[in-house]
Scaffold this motif. Structure first.
Motif, short mmCIF file in Angstrom:
data_model
loop_
_atom_site.label_atom_id
_atom_site.label_comp_id
_atom_site.label_asym_id
_atom_site.label_seq_id
_atom_site.Cartn_x
_atom_site.Cartn_y
_atom_site.Cartn_z
N GLU A 29 0.82 -1.20 0.00
CA GLU A 29 0.00 0.00 0.00
C GLU A 29 0.86 1.25 0.00
O GLU A 29 2.01 1.22 0.41
CB GLU A 29 -1.01 0.02 1.14
N LYS A 30 0.25 2.32 -0.49
CA LYS A 30 0.90 3.61 -0.57
C LYS A 30 0.08 4.61 0.23
O LYS A 30 -0.68 5.40 -0.30
CB LYS A 30 1.04 4.06 -2.03
N VAL A 31 0.22 4.51 1.56
CA VAL A 31 -0.50 5.38 2.49
C VAL A 31 0.39 5.71 3.67
O VAL A 31 1.35 4.98 3.96
CB VAL A 31 -1.81 4.73 3.02
N SER A 32 0.07 6.76 4.37
CA SER A 32 0.84 7.15 5.54
C SER A 32 0.77 6.07 6.62
O SER A 32 -0.27 5.45 6.82
CB SER A 32 0.29 8.46 6.10
N GLY A 33 1.87 5.88 7.30
CA GLY A 33 1.91 4.91 8.39
C GLY A 33 1.46 5.51 9.70
O GLY A 33 1.40 4.83 10.72
N ARG A 39 -5.51 1.71 6.74
CA ARG A 39 -4.57 0.96 5.92
C ARG A 39 -5.20 -0.35 5.48
O ARG A 39 -5.08 -1.38 6.14
CB ARG A 39 -3.28 0.75 6.70
N PRO A 40 -5.91 -0.32 4.34
CA PRO A 40 -6.65 -1.51 3.90
C PRO A 40 -5.77 -2.73 3.64
O PRO A 40 -6.18 -3.86 3.96
CB PRO A 40 -7.35 -1.06 2.62
N ALA A 41 -4.60 -2.56 3.07
CA ALA A 41 -3.75 -3.72 2.78
C ALA A 41 -3.27 -4.38 4.09
O ALA A 41 -3.17 -5.60 4.16
CB ALA A 41 -2.56 -3.33 1.92
#
Length: 183
Positions: A29-33, A39-41
């Motif tokens: 995924e390409k989202v903020s941690g 965070r779907p993945a």
């Protein structure tokens, strides 16, 4: 089964540097941690992993930027009988292992990741404040036509009809209407 998990913070970043070795399935995924909840993945990976599996992550900060979230993810996986391995830190966690030194390292690395996240937020806020002071930062453009909301209200429409007409939520309509009335 070897399950990989890779994450970068934004769409323009590349996942390629997070080499995981041989895996059977990879969640990316390409989202903020910074936000564990969005965070779907990660959620899919947690649901997918089964007893006897091993989750492989490039580094601790790719899994979580908050110590509590990090501990929760590892505990959730370990409770399912899933091992978690961090390649960069060379740490592994399993339900049956009671390695006090590995736990200490996890705590320290997780705390550093959380500290780094708070520094990033502070720098971001300082940059925005400076840009605002210089008249450069104006914020996000309004997504609701406030005058249209008021016009529809004056025409007798209810909040639901207004929300549908302007493409907003009812809560947003109520917020716009509250701006109008004296407090």
């Amino acid at each position: 089964m070897k399950i990989g998990y890779r994450r970068v913070s934004s769409e323009d970043q590349n996942l390629a540097r997070q080499e995981l070795g041989e895996t059977d399935k990879v969640f990316e995924e390409k989202v903020s941690g910074g936000s564990f909840k969005n965070r779907p993945a990660l959620r899919q990976m947690l649901d997918f992993a089964r007893e006897g599996d091993e989750v492989i992550v490039f580094s601790i900060d790719r899994l979580a930027r908050d110590l509590r979230d990090l501990q929760e993810v590892i505990q959730t996986l370990n409770d399912k009988g899933v091992a978690v391995t961090f390649l960069t830190e060379r740490l592994s966690f399993t339900a049956d292992a009671d390695d006090a030194f590995a736990k200490l390292q996890l705590q320290m690395m997780g705390a550093f990741a959380e500290f780094e996240r708070s520094i990033i937020r502070k720098r971001q806020a300082e940059g925005i404040a400076k840009a605002k002071a210089n008249g450069v930062y104006k914020g996000r453009k309004p997504s609701i036509d406030r005058s249209e909301v008021r016009r529809l209200k004056d025409a007798g429409f209810g909040a639901t009809a207004i929300a549908d007409a302007v493409g907003a939520s009812r809560a947003s309509v109520y917020r716009v209407l509250a701006e109008r009335s004296p407090r």
